[in-house]
Design an enzyme around this catalytic site. Structure first.
Site, short mmCIF file in Angstrom:
data_model
loop_
_atom_site.label_atom_id
_atom_site.label_comp_id
_atom_site.label_asym_id
_atom_site.label_seq_id
_atom_site.Cartn_x
_atom_site.Cartn_y
_atom_site.Cartn_z
N GLU A 61 0.83 -1.21 0.00
CA GLU A 61 0.00 0.00 0.00
C GLU A 61 0.86 1.25 0.00
O GLU A 61 2.03 1.22 0.32
CB GLU A 61 -0.96 0.04 1.19
N GLU A 115 4.45 -0.64 1.44
CA GLU A 115 4.58 -0.85 -0.03
C GLU A 115 4.47 -2.33 -0.41
O GLU A 115 4.38 -2.66 -1.59
CB GLU A 115 5.93 -0.35 -0.59
#
Lengths: 337, 337
Positions: free
Chosen positions: A161, A304
């Protein structure tokens, strides 16, 4: 979960030239993959990190070390291959699928998947982050992205994310589901100052007080104090479980999504593989709530999908163990007394 | 350690598109490799797991779940490619160098390195495991094996071992260096019964009482209550440090060797990278004594170098991070407030 395949996997593990159970979590993963895939010697093919990106209205409370413009900037970095997750996914032989599910501005790139529900959430310190319908739409967005990747051949997914402010939303979700004091659940995120940390605590407290999220209703929690990327990842995880595809859970924000997914469908937890435990104090609490055991303790706090991408190597390794090791019989090794 | 290279590595890490320090231990490893190699963007070439194998006279006290014949059987398994370490080293692109430094029987294989000092140690519950000169010869054996691998192009070493009874010797070493009650330092090794565990405790207590190893003299500890493979790995680690080659430390037995190496030459610790923390309760105590932070928490208890081989992937990954990530400037990403 195919219990026969789990039993066969266990049988083979115990025939391999090592003390029974001595590979610890590696053996747990083999059995989990066997149960999911129905194969005692499971194989992993294409791997994909699904990155959901969105913005958070709560950043106006001064909860993040970085400005909101970093969300689209980092998404462009993902799309151009320059971020940590790109390097780690490449090194692990994994693809990346990057989705705008609610970035506050519009960006454009041929590889960007656009499922924008809304231009960032509203400020949860002043009211619900989004409507119930918007949260459901974001979950559906995540389901559609994950389903497309699975249709396209992915056999192992990971969650990632990007969203400035999203440790605040994740901490608020955890606060809604736990009775622990806020101070134990919040951390410095990407590196906020002590002063910013106290603004973060105040913002979360306000969000809980104003919205009164109902822990018995996960969608209520998600729409009131969650985030669009968290909802997208909830959908990603639910879709993986529905299609019997294992999904590697990354850090604090991904685990908040896993928590919601597990509350919506407890069986989904059987498809989750925890990758790492981060520096964010709430992360290990969430993992405990899910009953997941993280493999990597790297003191990371990046998100991430980076921790999940590192775990891909370990997961690949265990499939080789089960497929390639000699047995006590074939190697002529004596067993225990 | 090249402090200039460490500073340049830090500078580059802080220019990469991620919050400063957010990659945690990955960043520590980059800086360590930079300091060792003198390169701000370090590269890892050939990797080798050095496996030292030897037997332990103390097995006659009933301290192991497996019979002593498993030591040569497993070494043949290593040489024939069927053990867990073979699979994991292959998957990590690493070589294996397997050395008989004191197996109780003679075995023969074209790839076996023979540096046999003695046919297994004597029973340390009845007297010294070996003479002081034998311990020194075993260290020298380890130095010569590691030096040969480094001359042959290895740029990253890892420690591995095989030796039925060697968690008993490793626990005795830890007991000699610490003031903790034995019960906190010993574990079930490859899976001994509760009854065997108590035999193990008694044997270690006898070994300490009879031999009185002097914690101020690491060689005294090593020869009285250690093992030939532990001495060989001590030499391996010292040689790695002397040649400025980083060395990945595997599990409990390897860490006992690292403890001796660190006592003999405290600077050697700067060349050690801890891979995992095992199920053996003394392992985390030893790692703390060395100030090392293990990356992997896999509940493993196998040895052979298996945890170190898993860590190779993570170490490879960090070198890619430092070499390939975009900078804030090149990617046009805003920095923190």
């Amino acid at each position: 979960i195919n219990e026969d395949a789990v039993a066969h996997a266990q049988q083979r593990l115990d025939s391999l030239t090592k003390p029974p159970g001595s590979l610890g979590i590696l053996e747990d993963i083999i059995k989990q993959l066997a149960g999911i895939t129905g194969q005692a010697i499971p194989k992993i093919g294409k791997k994909t990190v699904i990155i959901m990106a969105a913005d958070h209205g709560v950043v106006e409370e001064g909860v993040s070390a970085f400005p909101q413009e970093v969300t689209p900037q980092m998404v462009m970095n993902f799309l151009n291959g320059g971020a940590a997750i790109n390097v780690l996914a490449r090194h692990a032989g994994a693809d990346i699928a990057c989705c705008d599910i609610g970035i506050a501005t519009d960006i454009s790139h041929p590889n960007l998947i656009v499922k924008k529900i809304k231009y960032g959430t509203d400020n949860m310190a002043k009211g619900p982050a989004m409507s119930r319908n918007e949260a459901i739409a974001a979950i559906e967005g995540g389901i559609s992205v994950a389903t497309a990747q699975i249709s396209n051949g992915s056999t192992l997914l990971a969650t990632g994310e990007m969203g400035i402010g999203n440790t605040t939303a994740s901490s608020a979700i955890l606060a809604a589901f736990s009775n622990l004091p806020l101070r134990q659940l919040i951390g410095r995120g990407t590196g906020i100052s002590p002063c910013g940390l106290s603004a973060k605590e105040i913002a979360i407290q306000k969000a809980i007080d104003i919205n009164k999220p109902d822990p018995a209703d996960p969608i209520d929690v998600l729409h009131k104090v969650g985030g669009l990327e968290i909802a997208g990842l909830t959908g990603t995880i639910l879709a993986a479980a529905a299609h019997k595809v294992p999904v590697v859970i990354d850090g604090f924000i991904s685990t908040a999504a896993a928590l919601i997914a597990g509350k919506l469908e407890p069986k989904a937890v059987q498809y989750m593989i925890a990758s790492h435990v981060s520096e964010e104090p709430g992360h290990s609490i969430m993992l405990d709530m899910l009953g997941l055991h993280p493999m990597l303790h790297m003191r990371m706090r990046l998100g991430e999908g980076t921790g999940a991408a590192l775990a891909f190597h370990i997961i690949d390794a265990v499939t080789h163990i089960q497929a390639e090791m000699a047995t006590f019989e074939s190697a002529g090794v004596s067993t225990a007394f």
